[in-house]
Design an enzyme around this catalytic site. Sequence first.
Site, PDB file in Angstrom:
ATOM      1  N   HIS A  67      88.591  37.969  31.735  1.00 52.95           N
ATOM      2  CA  HIS A  67      87.485  37.848  32.677  1.00 52.95           C
ATOM      3  C   HIS A  67      87.675  36.595  33.532  1.00 52.95           C
ATOM      4  O   HIS A  67      87.834  35.501  32.989  1.00 52.95           O
ATOM      5  CB  HIS A  67      86.147  37.737  31.940  1.00 52.95           C
ATOM      6  CG  HIS A  67      85.929  38.795  30.910  1.00 52.95           C
ATOM      7  ND1 HIS A  67      85.152  38.598  29.791  1.00 52.95           N
ATOM      8  CD2 HIS A  67      86.390  40.083  30.813  1.00 52.95           C
ATOM      9  CE1 HIS A  67      85.132  39.701  29.064  1.00 52.95           C
ATOM     10  NE2 HIS A  67      85.881  40.618  29.663  1.00 52.95           N
ATOM     11  N   TYR A 130      81.843  26.976  24.868  1.00 53.62           N
ATOM     12  CA  TYR A 130      82.257  26.634  26.233  1.00 53.62           C
ATOM     13  C   TYR A 130      81.075  26.136  27.065  1.00 53.62           C
ATOM     14  O   TYR A 130      79.956  26.624  26.955  1.00 53.62           O
ATOM     15  CB  TYR A 130      82.953  27.813  26.923  1.00 53.62           C
ATOM     16  CG  TYR A 130      82.234  29.132  26.914  1.00 53.62           C
ATOM     17  CD1 TYR A 130      81.556  29.592  28.041  1.00 53.62           C
ATOM     18  CD2 TYR A 130      82.251  29.943  25.777  1.00 53.62           C
ATOM     19  CE1 TYR A 130      80.914  30.815  28.040  1.00 53.62           C
ATOM     20  CE2 TYR A 130      81.620  31.176  25.771  1.00 53.62           C
ATOM     21  CZ  TYR A 130      80.951  31.604  26.905  1.00 53.62           C
ATOM     22  OH  TYR A 130      80.320  32.819  26.901  1.00 53.62           O
TER      23      TYR A 130
END
Length: 504
Positions: A67, A130
């Site tokens: 992605h 993240y």
Amino acid sequence: MAKPLSVHTTPIPGLLVLDLPVHGDARGWFKENWQREKMTALGLPDFGPVQNNISFNQEVGVTRGIHAEPWDKFISVATGRVFGAWVDLREGDSFGAVHTQEITPDIAVFVPAGVGNSFQTLEAPAAYTYLVNDHWSEQAQAEYTFLNLADPTAAIDWPIPLEDAELSEKDRAHPMLEDVTPMRPSGPAAAPAAPGAPVGAQAGRPGGGGADGSVLVIGASGQLGRALRETWADGRRAAEGADGARRDARFVTRDELDLADVDAIRALDFTPFSVVVNAAAYTAVDAAETPEGRAAAWAVNARGVAELAAAVDRAGGVLVHVSTDYVFDGTAELISEDDPVGPLGVYGQSKAAGDAAVSATARHYLLRTSWVVGDGANFVRTMASLAEKGVDPCVVDDQYGRLTFTTEIVRAIDHLLTTGAQYGTYNVSCGGRAATWCEVARRVFELTGHDPARVSGTSTTEYFASKPGAAPRPLNSVFDLSRLEASGFEPRDQWAALAQYLQG
């Protein structure tokens, strides 16, 4: 002994791998997973994360991706071990470049927007964490770009063969590289500089920030705005990004965007602009001492700038803001960027308030200038006109400073953006020996072929004694230019610049 914090480049421009020191004993371990000051000093962009996400993976073989998203990501694991694979899906020569990396708690990876991200769990459970510098939305998700995990061109050597891994049906259906439409830079992300470069040096957009390098100049009809327009007259930025690209510039006048109009600022979408240059200000120093002028000065220089700074910061762009020596009281012999402000009048007070708002943003260049001269009514033009008309002026001889030509300010802006210099405050003026206004006037007379002795000197107190309501002026406006010079900029000598200006 924990390994030292360090940053490493990869074959993908802007994709950085970080070694993280992990300190442990019998009780467990500790690490500074994100440390802004230390990491940006080593070259990681100050990308302004706004969201922290965790993907928890219970089984070995869980595989996600590939992605590419319209924001920057800072990836690490809290526990477990994963195999990460990244493919550059951005427009450009590096499209299709691949990097793979095993991530353990002592490794982190910075992923710039447009680089496809994927991982495979090697040791479970794995907590894959993240930071991102924009909030998720359906609109943002529509900008994603995908690549098939099994793409033969990327040829990723998955530790666990994909036929034995756990994948979602969506990930299995992603297109092969030949069918991928490259992602154009958009949103608050782009590729950062290599380690060791100053904070803000980012490929694809100077200094970091917003979209794909477009620049917005506010205050295009003022002296500085006209100089910026002339320099970038072809509609492209003179300051190239680290990738050599020249960016579109848009210029707006006060009629199009008035900083006193808070609603207009809030209504403007700043996300298309990687850099916003604020060349607008209320500069009527004496009028600012009146009730009407005080309100106008604060509306533009303080409240308007605060709204602008917040809007640009939210959009992820870089704000270039121009300030003044009037934020200081003029008692220091040499003014540094770190000196405390102490404005004497309303104009300086309103500018100091705006400076404070700009300084609070993540990505800014705050340029303090003095004795600005450009296209329009200014002291130099006035003296040249008086000389030609035979008028012998009396000029203050106890205020010291250096001239700052608008072309010099534009050159400094170009330099800071092009080199990706450290964000922060910079003093900007011409160089050379400091002088008084009286000395400047005499040099103007001399350079225009008139007798400089026709200019007489007086003190600031005497000059303004007959001018009730005049704003107080700082007696010393001489800037320390060492910070700007340390960035690689060489200020022009003010007398050489003055001679060229009068010849033009």
